[in-house]
Design a protein around this motif. Structure first.
Motif, PDB file in Angstrom:
ATOM      1  N   GLY A   1       1.246  -1.231   0.216  1.00 12.92           N
ATOM      2  CA  GLY A   1      -0.298   0.057  -0.279  1.00 12.92           C
ATOM      3  C   GLY A   1       1.050   1.026  -0.202  1.00 12.92           C
ATOM      4  N   MET A   2       2.242   1.010   0.783  1.00 12.56           N
ATOM      5  CA  MET A   2       2.445   2.069   0.931  1.00 12.56           C
ATOM      6  C   MET A   2       3.310   2.525  -0.772  1.00 12.56           C
ATOM      7  SD  MET A   2       4.770   2.447   4.454  1.00 12.56           S
ATOM      8  CE  MET A   2       6.073   0.557   4.209  1.00 12.56           C
ATOM      9  N   GLU A   3       4.153   1.421  -1.249  1.00 11.89           N
ATOM     10  CA  GLU A   3       4.387   1.437  -2.517  1.00 11.89           C
ATOM     11  C   GLU A   3       3.420   2.283  -3.048  1.00 11.89           C
ATOM     12  OE1 GLU A   3       6.048  -2.470  -3.287  1.00 11.89           O
ATOM     13  OE2 GLU A   3       8.234  -2.159  -2.262  1.00 11.89           O
ATOM     14  N   LYS A   4       2.501   1.281  -3.510  1.00 16.88           N
ATOM     15  CA  LYS A   4       1.234   2.312  -4.296  1.00 16.88           C
ATOM     16  C   LYS A   4       1.147   3.886  -4.242  1.00 16.88           C
ATOM     17  CE  LYS A   4      -3.710   0.994  -5.340  1.00 16.88           C
ATOM     18  NZ  LYS A   4      -4.744   0.739  -6.315  1.00 16.88           N
ATOM     19  N   LYS A   5       0.947   4.508  -2.802  1.00 16.87           N
ATOM     20  CA  LYS A   5       1.091   5.552  -2.343  1.00 16.87           C
ATOM     21  C   LYS A   5       1.801   6.198  -2.838  1.00 16.87           C
ATOM     22  CE  LYS A   5      -2.192   5.271   1.219  1.00 16.87           C
ATOM     23  NZ  LYS A   5      -2.303   5.693   2.996  1.00 16.87           N
TER      24      LYS A   5
END
Length: 147
Positions: free
Chosen positions: A138-142
């Motif tokens: 999720g952090m990488e996607k953001k």
């Protein structure tokens, strides 16, 4: 799409699955198995994969505190390889350092008896493995959306 997290042990496998949006991990069960009857383990996993419409797997990789693979890591890698072959799904290895200890603390805080903790600790470890994977993803996607 759902992702399944697995905490592979010598006699049990903890199982967790993500929600369809891949935000949270929920514990499903702990599967007990005998080494000479691993086919029953794979049959149960197949049922769960189909039921939850799982499209990828995350298998915990045992590491020590300094980040070196432990003796159990080879068995976990072999299990992951078998999962790839049997189910034709992508399988990612994920650092499971301290997940069992964290799971134990969570279950103690929930005031579960030692007997009850023993039944669910591997499932809770699978939840922690999968949740850390989902959080990182999720952090990488953001980050990618900002660039």
């Amino acid at each position: 799409m759902r992702i399944m997290g697995l905490d592979f042990g010598s006699v049990t496998v903890g199982v967790a699955v993500s929600d369809p949006l891949e935000l949270t991990a929920q514990g499903i069960e702990t599967i007990r198995y005998a080494e000479h009857k691993k086919n029953l383990l794979f049959e149960r996993l197949k049922t769960l994969i189909e039921h939850y419409e799982v499209q990828s797997l995350v298998v915990g990789l045992p590491m020590d505190l300094i980040g070196t693979e432990t003796a159990r890591a080879e068995a976990s890698r072999g299990f992951a390889k078998s999962m790839r072959k049997k189910f034709h799904l992508p399988v990612e290895m994920w650092d499971e350092r301290l997940t069992t200890a964290a799971a134990e603390r969570i279950l103690i805080d929930a005031d579960l008896s030692r007997k009850k903790r023993k039944k669910v600790i591997d499932m809770e470890a699978a939840v922690l493995i999968l949740q850390s994977y989902l959080d990182k993803k999720g952090m990488e996607k953001k980050r990618d959306e900002r660039t």
